[in-house]
Design a protein around this motif. Sequence first.
Motif, mmCIF file in Angstrom:
data_model
loop_
_atom_site.group_PDB
_atom_site.id
_atom_site.type_symbol
_atom_site.label_atom_id
_atom_site.label_comp_id
_atom_site.label_asym_id
_atom_site.label_seq_id
_atom_site.Cartn_x
_atom_site.Cartn_y
_atom_site.Cartn_z
ATOM 1 N N ALA A 216 0.843 -1.192 0.000
ATOM 2 C CA ALA A 216 0.000 0.000 0.000
ATOM 3 C C ALA A 216 0.877 1.239 0.000
ATOM 4 N N VAL A 217 0.435 2.216 -0.739
ATOM 5 C CA VAL A 217 1.112 3.506 -0.791
ATOM 6 C C VAL A 217 0.180 4.521 -0.143
ATOM 7 N N GLN A 218 0.727 5.284 0.791
ATOM 8 C CA GLN A 218 -0.088 6.273 1.476
ATOM 9 C C GLN A 218 -0.103 7.558 0.661
ATOM 10 N N GLN A 219 -1.292 7.980 0.317
ATOM 11 C CA GLN A 219 -1.498 9.209 -0.439
ATOM 12 C C GLN A 219 -2.431 10.109 0.376
ATOM 13 N N GLY A 220 -1.839 11.010 1.125
ATOM 14 C CA GLY A 220 -2.605 11.855 2.031
ATOM 15 C C GLY A 220 -3.145 11.012 3.168
ATOM 16 N N SER A 221 -4.445 11.012 3.312
ATOM 17 C CA SER A 221 -5.079 10.219 4.359
ATOM 18 C C SER A 221 -5.606 8.884 3.834
ATOM 19 N N ALA A 229 3.700 -2.947 -10.709
ATOM 20 C CA ALA A 229 3.832 -1.863 -11.671
ATOM 21 C C ALA A 229 3.266 -0.552 -11.147
ATOM 22 N N LYS A 230 2.923 -0.514 -9.873
ATOM 23 C CA LYS A 230 2.356 0.656 -9.206
ATOM 24 C C LYS A 230 1.023 1.066 -9.808
ATOM 25 N N VAL A 231 0.265 0.070 -10.242
ATOM 26 C CA VAL A 231 -1.075 0.318 -10.749
ATOM 27 C C VAL A 231 -2.045 0.238 -9.575
ATOM 28 N N PRO A 232 -2.859 1.275 -9.344
ATOM 29 C CA PRO A 232 -3.787 1.238 -8.209
ATOM 30 C C PRO A 232 -4.821 0.129 -8.380
ATOM 31 N N ILE A 233 -5.052 -0.591 -7.297
ATOM 32 C CA ILE A 233 -6.032 -1.665 -7.312
ATOM 33 C C ILE A 233 -7.274 -1.275 -6.507
ATOM 34 N N SER A 234 -7.045 -0.754 -5.356
ATOM 35 C CA SER A 234 -8.160 -0.299 -4.517
ATOM 36 C C SER A 234 -7.647 0.789 -3.593
ATOM 37 N N SER A 235 -8.580 1.507 -3.021
ATOM 38 C CA SER A 235 -8.216 2.598 -2.115
ATOM 39 C C SER A 235 -9.134 2.553 -0.894
ATOM 40 N N SER A 236 -8.567 2.871 0.239
ATOM 41 C CA SER A 236 -9.352 2.867 1.489
ATOM 42 C C SER A 236 -8.798 3.934 2.422
ATOM 43 N N ILE A 246 4.696 0.821 1.485
ATOM 44 C CA ILE A 246 5.857 1.081 0.627
ATOM 45 C C ILE A 246 6.143 2.577 0.717
ATOM 46 N N ALA A 247 7.298 2.908 1.304
ATOM 47 C CA ALA A 247 7.681 4.307 1.490
ATOM 48 C C ALA A 247 8.803 4.630 0.513
ATOM 49 N N ALA A 248 8.443 5.029 -0.672
ATOM 50 C CA ALA A 248 9.420 5.439 -1.687
ATOM 51 C C ALA A 248 9.051 6.837 -2.112
#
Length: 340
Positions: A216-221, A229-236, A246-248
């Motif tokens: 999971a990549v944190q994007q804001g909240s 491939a860093k393709v979004p699958i789901s968001s929560s 993953i902190a990159a």
Amino acid sequence: MKRPQGFDRSAARQAQAAPSVPEAAPARQETSGGASARAESASPVGTLTEPVPIVRSDDPTRAGTSRPSRATDPVPAAERVPSNREISKALRAARAERRRVERGEVRRFTKRSRRRRMAWLGAAGVAAALVLGVVLVGLSPLLALKHIQVVGASRLDAAAIAAKLGDQAGKPLALLDQAAISSDLAAFPLIRSYTLESHPPDTLIVRIVERQPIGAVQQGSAFVLVDAAKVPISSSATRPAGYPIIAATGAAADANADSGFAAAAAVLSALPADVLSRVDTISAKTKDDVSFTLREGGATVVWGSAEDSALKSADLAALLKGAPKASRFDVSSPHSVTTG
């Protein structure tokens, strides 16, 4: 010449063959100056004459003798000059005979090649008939698409995928628009790859491979599950359970082959399942400084680059068993590992 009745041909032939002797003339007495007559009994006074044979036109003994030709006699065939029409007819017959003989010779000398050509023509005819039959059957309405089956969907709705491909219904299986199908399936980002299988007479099977999240990549909240491939699958709004963070950051967040994210994704893919479930956070600023922390105890694992990940995974598994209380595991050099 008409013969008299009772005429005997053999008697006439004998009469002509035997010479006739004339009767002896009476003796002449010559008196000269009172001299006594003397009789010449030794030889007859008259001379014998040869009989003149009678030549008849129908005498077989005169066969082969030449006689003057008349104007009414027919000209012999060997001496008659043929006409132009007869010459042309003979030439045509000779040419036709020559052509017939030449054709026979050509057929005799080309018999093997003609057999070989006939064999090739027969094989080509059979192949052409098969191709034509396949084309006609493939394009016939009997093989038109009626049913679409989607196999391999777990996160995706199979019915929604089949409905998306509904514009292909009614087309022959051999004429399905592959580009249109690819464009329709591109609307589902979770599809990593797919294959199409045509099952005559009217079924199309779509086998899909879904993208698998690795972290999971944190994007804001929000927390977004992504694949390698860093393709979004789901968001929560909450952190997904069972997945590492993953902190990159910065340039390392790009998903190219030299980015830190690509290196972190390669490391996560190489970890065994029991170790992967213990990873809490993985970070990578560059492709050569990958490290992550474990959930139990917060121990740090220095991984380095993504090279030799299989060997490093084996070393880490051995260190976790041999030194479970250690707070730092360094496997950046797989032939010289350390703990602390």
